[in-house]
Design a protein around this motif. Sequence first.
Motif, short mmCIF file in Angstrom:
data_model
loop_
_atom_site.label_atom_id
_atom_site.label_comp_id
_atom_site.label_asym_id
_atom_site.label_seq_id
_atom_site.Cartn_x
_atom_site.Cartn_y
_atom_site.Cartn_z
N THR A 33 0.86 -1.18 0.00
CA THR A 33 0.00 0.00 0.00
C THR A 33 0.90 1.23 0.00
OG1 THR A 33 -1.87 -1.03 1.13
CG2 THR A 33 -1.59 1.33 1.44
N ASN A 35 0.88 5.54 0.44
CA ASN A 35 0.14 6.68 0.95
C ASN A 35 0.69 7.99 0.41
OD1 ASN A 35 -1.43 5.43 3.54
ND2 ASN A 35 0.60 4.51 3.33
N ILE A 37 1.05 11.69 2.10
CA ILE A 37 0.99 12.43 3.36
C ILE A 37 1.54 13.81 3.07
CG2 ILE A 37 2.01 12.60 5.67
CD1 ILE A 37 1.94 9.49 5.74
N TRP A 47 -2.26 12.88 6.83
CA TRP A 47 -2.48 11.83 5.85
C TRP A 47 -3.51 12.30 4.83
CZ3 TRP A 47 -7.08 9.26 4.90
CH2 TRP A 47 -6.99 8.17 4.03
N SER A 50 -4.60 6.86 0.44
CA SER A 50 -3.82 5.64 0.31
C SER A 50 -4.45 4.72 -0.72
CB SER A 50 -3.67 4.93 1.64
OG SER A 50 -4.91 4.41 2.06
N TYR A 95 4.41 13.98 0.46
CA TYR A 95 5.31 12.83 0.55
C TYR A 95 4.56 11.56 0.13
CZ TYR A 95 8.06 15.77 3.79
OH TYR A 95 8.79 16.77 4.37
N ASP A 99 3.64 1.33 2.92
CA ASP A 99 3.01 0.70 4.07
C ASP A 99 2.75 -0.76 3.72
OD1 ASP A 99 -0.23 1.10 5.75
OD2 ASP A 99 1.63 0.12 6.40
N GLY A 104 4.55 -5.14 10.88
CA GLY A 104 4.72 -3.89 11.61
C GLY A 104 6.01 -3.16 11.27
N ALA A 105 7.04 -3.92 10.95
CA ALA A 105 8.34 -3.30 10.65
C ALA A 105 8.31 -2.49 9.37
CB ALA A 105 9.42 -4.37 10.55
N GLN A 106 7.30 -2.70 8.53
CA GLN A 106 7.24 -2.00 7.25
C GLN A 106 6.02 -1.07 7.16
OE1 GLN A 106 8.80 -4.30 3.75
NE2 GLN A 106 8.32 -6.04 5.07
N ARG A 107 5.53 -0.67 8.30
CA ARG A 107 4.41 0.27 8.31
C ARG A 107 4.97 1.70 8.28
NH1 ARG A 107 -0.57 -1.86 9.83
NH2 ARG A 107 -1.23 -0.10 8.52
N PHE A 108 4.70 2.42 7.20
CA PHE A 108 5.11 3.83 7.07
C PHE A 108 6.61 4.00 7.31
CE2 PHE A 108 0.86 5.63 6.72
CZ PHE A 108 0.08 4.62 7.25
N ASP A 109 7.41 3.09 6.80
CA ASP A 109 8.83 3.11 7.09
C ASP A 109 9.67 3.90 6.09
OD1 ASP A 109 10.02 -0.08 5.76
OD2 ASP A 109 8.33 1.18 5.13
N TRP A 111 9.90 6.96 3.26
CA TRP A 111 9.30 8.20 2.79
C TRP A 111 10.12 8.74 1.63
CZ3 TRP A 111 5.90 11.56 6.11
CH2 TRP A 111 5.35 10.84 7.18
N GLY A 112 9.44 9.33 0.66
CA GLY A 112 10.16 10.06 -0.36
C GLY A 112 10.66 11.38 0.18
#
Lengths: 121, 107
Positions: A33, A35, A37, A47, A50, A95, A99, A104-109, A111-112
């Motif tokens: 996924t 997003n 933001i 936010w 998404s 941005y 996601d 959990g380790a790859q949630r919103f990790d 960012w551009g």
Amino acid sequence: EVQLVESGGGLVKPGGSLRLSCAASGFIFNTYTINWIRQAPGRGLEWVSSIHSISKYIYYGDSVKGRFTISRDNAKNSLYLQMNSLRAEDTATYYCVRDYGDDGAQRFDIWGQGTMVTVSS
Amino acid sequence: DIQMTQSPSVMSASVGDRVTITCRASQGITNSLAWFQQKPGNVPKRLIYAASSLQSGVPSRFSGSGSGTEFALTISSLQPEDFATYYCLQYNTYPPTFGQGTKVEVK
């Protein structure tokens, strides 16, 4: 290297349109996924929208619903945000953020670097 | 929508201080919370995910705690590079929502 690179920002008049793009690399784009933001100058994070990995689910924030359209092209590893009927309050850095709901380790990790949109006459 | 109430909005602190920032969710979010650090002109950087898991490469002086509705980010000994703005983010329920931010400034 895992990377997201936004483009397409700029100066636009109120009521105008703009299309943002986000190019992904270094990961399996069609499993995430993504997003949008945004952050208005001197303000907090908001936010915006998404889109599910295969576009099965799409969500929008109330402030952009009916004016913005999110889409993606998995063949091109790219994400888009079509912004119509732009208002001064849409002025912000936008941005793209990945996601992965099952980990959990790859949630919103990731960012551009962001692309700036300025809506002004 | 779930409201994230972050406090304080501004914190004045000195190098070496123990700093704690809190986030309260308007309803239970299990442990679906992340903390971000943002310096002026920079992209937000994730420090903590799943409420208490430390992002790889982030110094161990940063820690997260909490579950349900009450969460905290603690910096055990503030360093010069830690002066920044911090945000919490809940991702348990759409829409994802951020706290309003906490600016940690030099006392």
